[in-house]
Design a protein around this motif. Sequence first.
Motif: not given
Length: 555
Positions: A261-290
């Motif tokens: 979704w974000d890349e389809g909108h030139d990374n202009k969408a806000l995407v966020g994750m408020v979690g407890y541990e890095p294991w929750h990152l699977g909900m949003i993905g790799q961020g700038a690592e991708r």
Amino acid sequence: MTSAPHRGFLHRAFWSSPAVRILAIVLLASAAVLAYGLREGESTPSVREQACSLPPEYLQRIKDGYFPGRSGQIQVVPRFPMYFSSGISGWSHSGPWPYLQDVPLVFYGSGIVPRLGESSQPVTLADVAPTTAVLLGTEFNTEDGRVLEEVVGSQQSSRPPKLVVTIVWDGGGWNTLEQWPDSWPVLKRLMNEGVSYTNATVGSSPSVTPSVHTTLGTGTFPATHGIVDIPVFDERGDMVDAFEVGESSRFIAVPTFPEFWDEGHDNKALVGMVGYEPWHLGMIGQGAERDGGDRDDAVWLDRETNEWITNPDHYRMPAPIPATSPTLDEFVDQLDAADGEVDRAWGRHEILDDRARLEETPAFIAYHGAAMRNLIEREGYGADGITDLLFTNFKQIDRVGHYFNMVSEEVRDSLEATDRELGLLVEFLDEHVGKGEYVIVVTADHGQQPDAADIDSFGINPREVTADVEARFGDIVFTLRPTQMYLDEEAMTRLGVTAADVAHFLADYRIRDNAATGRVLVEDAGEFKPDDKVFSLAAPSDSLDSFSCGLESPP
């Protein structure tokens, strides 16, 4: 402070949903098959016999959770209702059984999601991503997920929501909710005013945090997305954390919907994750690592200080999170004074001066909710024409369940506090984003495990299983997890041991073996006997795809 379960607890803990009650009939009808080889002297069943003795949906969940080269070499299923206990954070919650797999799944959004109430359609958490995509006016096709027509088929609004918030109540599966039925009135209201799937399951085994959150993000199961457990094998055959303790999300093998979704909108969408541990990152993905990605908002906790942290190379620390007011200390002071006595205690736990333990308390749940609301308001989530996506995990229901068990008053208090934050979020979104302008998705990543003694069962000691395997074969075990064993291939080659050898040994492993050192008492085996076998399935992981066992048959 722990409340003892009444005699109806076994029903509530295991057979609460309609799907589980149907499965109970299947299990009872096939009890003779599931109880194969229970006595000394009987032959060890073949892998095929073990696999095909399981209900077909169990076997499918195990297959959907296996990724070659990442998973452990041995898949295990303890005999129901045994489970791994001592040594794995008190009570494990990972497996194919319905009481762990059955989770709430609720879509709520005034004017966007129909007021359908309950739906008994069988769904899985892989369906969340493709359904969210259609709500946003696009498609995100995956091999495991499908679009839930009850949510989108009679969509009341032609406009997509400005914001979608996906909330995971960690450990808040149906057996936890049924244990404390009066502790979640807000969730009940959203169930009635939106679409609530009463027959939703995780869909894959192991039912563990990193795997399930990545299923939510990708719309696929671990067999596709590659996050198979807390540990995974890397390309060198070393066992590592699936998210390398926040250093990398590189093991996610497919894109998440937020990335799409974000890349389809030139990374202009806000995407966020408020979690407890890095294991929750699977909900949003790799961020700038991708490649093509950007530094999305993502925070989790430093477990020693309970301060929010991130990996700035791949994600962004949004300024409103550390600036949250009231502060955690102020919420702790409120909790301390709530019972009329300032004694630095939460109930019987004198822990409010121990910063590393504040995350166990309802004070942290309130702080988490405040941080999320602060982020939404100050960063402008839902404030423009591109739909923003926010994901969060409320961890304390699970965390406290590991410490005190699901029947404890501590879990009840955590559930009540989490539900209260859900109500505050709805009120906040109505005011700041606009009623009819947002969607909330609420689910859980698994249920919880009752105490073995309360259900006449036996808690398997994983350390003893590992010790016995190594006494027989040598130093070959990296670790034993609740559903799989990770083995050292180099050591096995050197010692002339195969995964099939280890699986055969475990297939004949008995309660008296697990109690051999006195760490576990045979007298604590409940309805089981010393010669009863521990596992319904102990099989080389790469063998299971060769057995269909009726899975190709129509339901």
